[in-house]
Design a protein around this motif. Structure first.
Motif, PDB file in Angstrom:
ATOM      1  N   LEU A  10      40.125  33.561  27.212  1.00 19.08           N
ATOM      2  CA  LEU A  10      39.332  33.214  28.343  1.00 19.08           C
ATOM      3  C   LEU A  10      38.186  34.453  28.886  1.00 19.08           C
ATOM      4  CD1 LEU A  10      41.533  31.059  30.445  1.00 19.08           C
ATOM      5  CD2 LEU A  10      39.528  30.011  29.173  1.00 19.08           C
ATOM      6  N   GLY A  11      38.646  35.510  28.377  1.00 21.32           N
ATOM      7  CA  GLY A  11      37.969  36.763  28.599  1.00 21.32           C
ATOM      8  C   GLY A  11      38.436  37.523  30.032  1.00 21.32           C
ATOM      9  N   PHE A  12      39.525  37.199  30.496  1.00 17.54           N
ATOM     10  CA  PHE A  12      40.232  37.920  31.464  1.00 17.54           C
ATOM     11  C   PHE A  12      40.242  39.469  31.453  1.00 17.54           C
ATOM     12  CE2 PHE A  12      41.374  33.838  33.140  1.00 17.54           C
ATOM     13  CZ  PHE A  12      41.520  33.996  34.431  1.00 17.54           C
ATOM     14  N   HIS A  13      40.041  40.196  32.336  1.00 16.92           N
ATOM     15  CA  HIS A  13      40.112  41.749  32.108  1.00 16.92           C
ATOM     16  C   HIS A  13      41.346  42.534  31.987  1.00 16.92           C
ATOM     17  CE1 HIS A  13      40.021  45.755  33.957  1.00 16.92           C
ATOM     18  NE2 HIS A  13      39.101  46.057  33.285  1.00 16.92           N
ATOM     19  N   ASP A 199      32.595  55.823  47.482  1.00 24.31           N
ATOM     20  CA  ASP A 199      32.435  54.739  48.515  1.00 24.31           C
ATOM     21  C   ASP A 199      33.005  53.446  48.160  1.00 24.31           C
ATOM     22  OD1 ASP A 199      30.936  53.509  46.739  1.00 24.31           O
ATOM     23  OD2 ASP A 199      28.734  54.147  47.780  1.00 24.31           O
ATOM     24  N   ARG A 200      33.166  52.608  48.815  1.00 24.14           N
ATOM     25  CA  ARG A 200      33.892  51.459  48.777  1.00 24.14           C
ATOM     26  C   ARG A 200      33.299  50.621  47.080  1.00 24.14           C
ATOM     27  NH1 ARG A 200      35.819  48.692  53.277  1.00 24.14           N
ATOM     28  NH2 ARG A 200      36.344  47.011  52.155  1.00 24.14           N
ATOM     29  N   THR A 201      32.191  50.990  46.978  1.00 29.10           N
ATOM     30  CA  THR A 201      31.660  50.367  45.542  1.00 29.10           C
ATOM     31  C   THR A 201      32.175  50.968  44.621  1.00 29.10           C
ATOM     32  OG1 THR A 201      29.854  51.695  45.405  1.00 29.10           O
ATOM     33  CG2 THR A 201      29.279  49.789  46.820  1.00 29.10           C
ATOM     34  N   SER A 202      32.787  52.138  44.582  1.00 25.64           N
ATOM     35  CA  SER A 202      33.468  52.830  43.386  1.00 25.64           C
ATOM     36  C   SER A 202      34.783  52.657  43.485  1.00 25.64           C
ATOM     37  CB  SER A 202      32.919  54.162  43.413  1.00 25.64           C
ATOM     38  OG  SER A 202      33.103  54.946  44.568  1.00 25.64           O
ATOM     39  N   PHE A 203      35.494  52.123  44.334  1.00 26.66           N
ATOM     40  CA  PHE A 203      37.002  51.852  44.582  1.00 26.66           C
ATOM     41  C   PHE A 203      37.232  50.501  44.195  1.00 26.66           C
ATOM     42  CE2 PHE A 203      40.641  51.518  47.123  1.00 26.66           C
ATOM     43  CZ  PHE A 203      41.534  52.399  46.652  1.00 26.66           C
ATOM     44  N   ASP A 204      38.358  50.404  43.480  1.00 30.89           N
ATOM     45  CA  ASP A 204      38.805  48.939  43.054  1.00 30.89           C
ATOM     46  C   ASP A 204      39.940  48.195  44.037  1.00 30.89           C
ATOM     47  OD1 ASP A 204      39.028  46.450  41.932  1.00 30.89           O
ATOM     48  OD2 ASP A 204      39.982  47.086  39.889  1.00 30.89           O
ATOM     49  N   VAL A 205      39.458  47.380  44.827  1.00 31.55           N
ATOM     50  CA  VAL A 205      40.670  46.603  45.613  1.00 31.55           C
ATOM     51  C   VAL A 205      41.114  45.379  44.750  1.00 31.55           C
ATOM     52  CG1 VAL A 205      40.875  45.493  47.785  1.00 31.55           C
ATOM     53  CG2 VAL A 205      39.616  47.236  47.571  1.00 31.55           C
ATOM     54  N   ALA A 206      42.433  45.480  44.316  1.00 36.49           N
ATOM     55  CA  ALA A 206      43.069  44.349  43.340  1.00 36.49           C
ATOM     56  C   ALA A 206      44.268  43.735  43.765  1.00 36.49           C
ATOM     57  CB  ALA A 206      43.231  45.232  41.998  1.00 36.49           C
ATOM     58  N   PRO A 207      43.870  43.167  44.903  1.00 43.66           N
ATOM     59  CA  PRO A 207      45.127  42.183  45.142  1.00 43.66           C
ATOM     60  C   PRO A 207      45.874  41.166  44.517  1.00 43.66           C
ATOM     61  CG  PRO A 207      43.062  41.100  46.195  1.00 43.66           C
ATOM     62  CD  PRO A 207      42.693  42.488  45.506  1.00 43.66           C
ATOM     63  N   THR A 305      37.863  43.143  44.544  1.00 47.99           N
ATOM     64  CA  THR A 305      37.020  43.404  43.563  1.00 47.99           C
ATOM     65  C   THR A 305      37.542  42.963  42.286  1.00 47.99           C
ATOM     66  OG1 THR A 305      37.458  45.814  43.789  1.00 47.99           O
ATOM     67  CG2 THR A 305      35.450  45.061  44.715  1.00 47.99           C
ATOM     68  N   THR A 306      38.902  42.748  42.345  1.00 50.08           N
ATOM     69  CA  THR A 306      39.698  42.357  41.091  1.00 50.08           C
ATOM     70  C   THR A 306      40.781  41.748  41.545  1.00 50.08           C
ATOM     71  OG1 THR A 306      39.293  44.408  39.515  1.00 50.08           O
ATOM     72  CG2 THR A 306      41.245  43.112  39.196  1.00 50.08           C
ATOM     73  N   LEU A 307      41.070  40.304  41.092  1.00 44.43           N
ATOM     74  CA  LEU A 307      42.074  39.609  41.742  1.00 44.43           C
ATOM     75  C   LEU A 307      43.140  39.166  40.433  1.00 44.43           C
ATOM     76  CD1 LEU A 307      43.028  37.722  43.921  1.00 44.43           C
ATOM     77  CD2 LEU A 307      41.816  36.047  42.854  1.00 44.43           C
ATOM     78  N   ILE A 308      44.333  39.941  40.814  1.00 40.20           N
ATOM     79  CA  ILE A 308      45.393  39.715  39.826  1.00 40.20           C
ATOM     80  C   ILE A 308      46.107  38.437  40.307  1.00 40.20           C
ATOM     81  CG2 ILE A 308      47.796  40.989  39.093  1.00 40.20           C
ATOM     82  CD1 ILE A 308      46.526  43.575  39.929  1.00 40.20           C
TER      83      ILE A 308
END
Length: 325
Positions: A10-13, A199-207, A305-308
């Motif tokens: 499905l193309g998940f990262h 900054d926040r744009t270069s940091f991955d928040v992956a809950p 920015t990423t959802l696990i």
């Protein structure tokens, strides 16, 4: 494995493995990498006290090279119940340990010079009690890349430090409705401390979010509540449970106390029943496909920015893929 292959198709990262006090995350990550071709493989999380930093650096580089550069290293300090009760080492200061650990990982991968580190938690070469005095600084024989490091944590100080020293953050029981108020300042402060324009744009928040698809919301939430009860009630001691503290910060003080009292008293069913629908719902994605698609907007707007997605349903993966991709 069929679910992982479905996600890859499905193309998940990425796909992520975890560990507590049963199976380890490394073996499963390596097995998944061997049976896939494109999807990235991450650990959420490797328990730092269970491994020396050098061993983790070696493991990460090995899996990364075998998988063609698809590995993401997620680490965390765990808690005193597991660290001292299972691994048999002192818990110490999780913030200081994490900072040292990440520094050593970076130094191993950089290969600028033989590894040396003298800190509170790690001394390389070791010169303390029982040392032979024969230890010498060494440089990794493998020429690996700078593997992305994600750090698990839910306290404000740990979140700030993750934003400062890591490439990403792995929160559990993340509430998109409260993310800005609960974590926004910590993330921004950590990025400022890092400097170099981070900054926040270069940091991955992956809950990490449990995803249960079904027509009846109450039935879907019944799969989430045991997970919440385990962590809020039993993943720690009374007065030292980070997940219970988080539930209180979200405003569920009374429920958090009931869950913990029941769980520590051996009444697990009662603890599960004490988990409010609202709490289970705001930290998960549950319900019919259209409800899941609609609620994804809140996660996007929260800064994630990423959802696990913790799910066992291929149909849920397809719903998410259609909504996002």
């Amino acid at each position: 494995m069929p679910l992982i292959l479905e996600a890859e198709g499905l193309g998940f990262h990425s796909v992520w493995t975890a560990e507590a006090w049963g199976s380890d995350a490394v073996t499963t990550a390596a097995w998944i990498a061997a049976h896939t071709k494109r999807i990235h493989v991450g650990t959420a999380v490797l328990q730092m006290p269970a491994r020396t930093p050098a061993m983790t650096a070696m493991t990460a580089t090995t899996i990364d090279q075998l998988s063609g550069g698809r590995f993401i290293l997620g680490i965390g300090p765990s808690g005193p119940q597991v660290v001292e009760g299972w691994h048999g080492v002192p818990y110490g200061s999780p913030l200081a340990r994490t900072r040292e650990y990440v520094s050593i990982l970076r130094a191993v991968w950089a290969r600028e010079k033989p590894l040396e580190h003298q800190g509170r938690h790690y001394q390389i070469p070791y010169r303390g009690p029982g040392a032979t005095g024969l230890g010498k600084p060494l440089k990794s024989m493998l020429h690996g890349r700078r593997i992305p490091i994600y750090v698990g944590g839910i306290g404000p100080k740990s979140v700030e430090q993750a934003a400062e020293i890591a490439d990403g953050w792995l929160p559990v029981f993340y509430s998109p409705n409260r993310a800005g108020l609960t974590y926004g300042n910590a993330l921004s402060a950590g990025c400022r401390k890092a400097g170099d324009g981070k900054d926040r744009t270069s940091f991955d928040v992956a809950p990490i979010a449990v995803v249960v698809q079904g027509e009846d919301l109450s039935t879907c939430l019944s799969w989430v509540k045991p997970v919440v009860a385990l962590y809020v009630g039993g993943m720690g001691a009374r007065g030292k449970n980070f997940y219970n503290d988080l539930a209180c910060r979200y405003g569920y003080h009374e429920a958090a106390k009931k869950i913990q009292d029941a769980y520590l008293g051996g009444r697990k069913a009662e603890a599960v029943a004490a988990v409010p629908d609202a709490l289970a719902d705001e930290v998960s994605l549950c319900g019919p496909p259209e409800r899941i698609r609609d609620r994804l907007a809140a996660w996007r707007e929260s800064g994630a920015t990423t959802l696990i997605c913790a799910t066992q349903q291929a149909e849920a993966l397809r719903t998410l893929a259609e909504a996002v991709m």
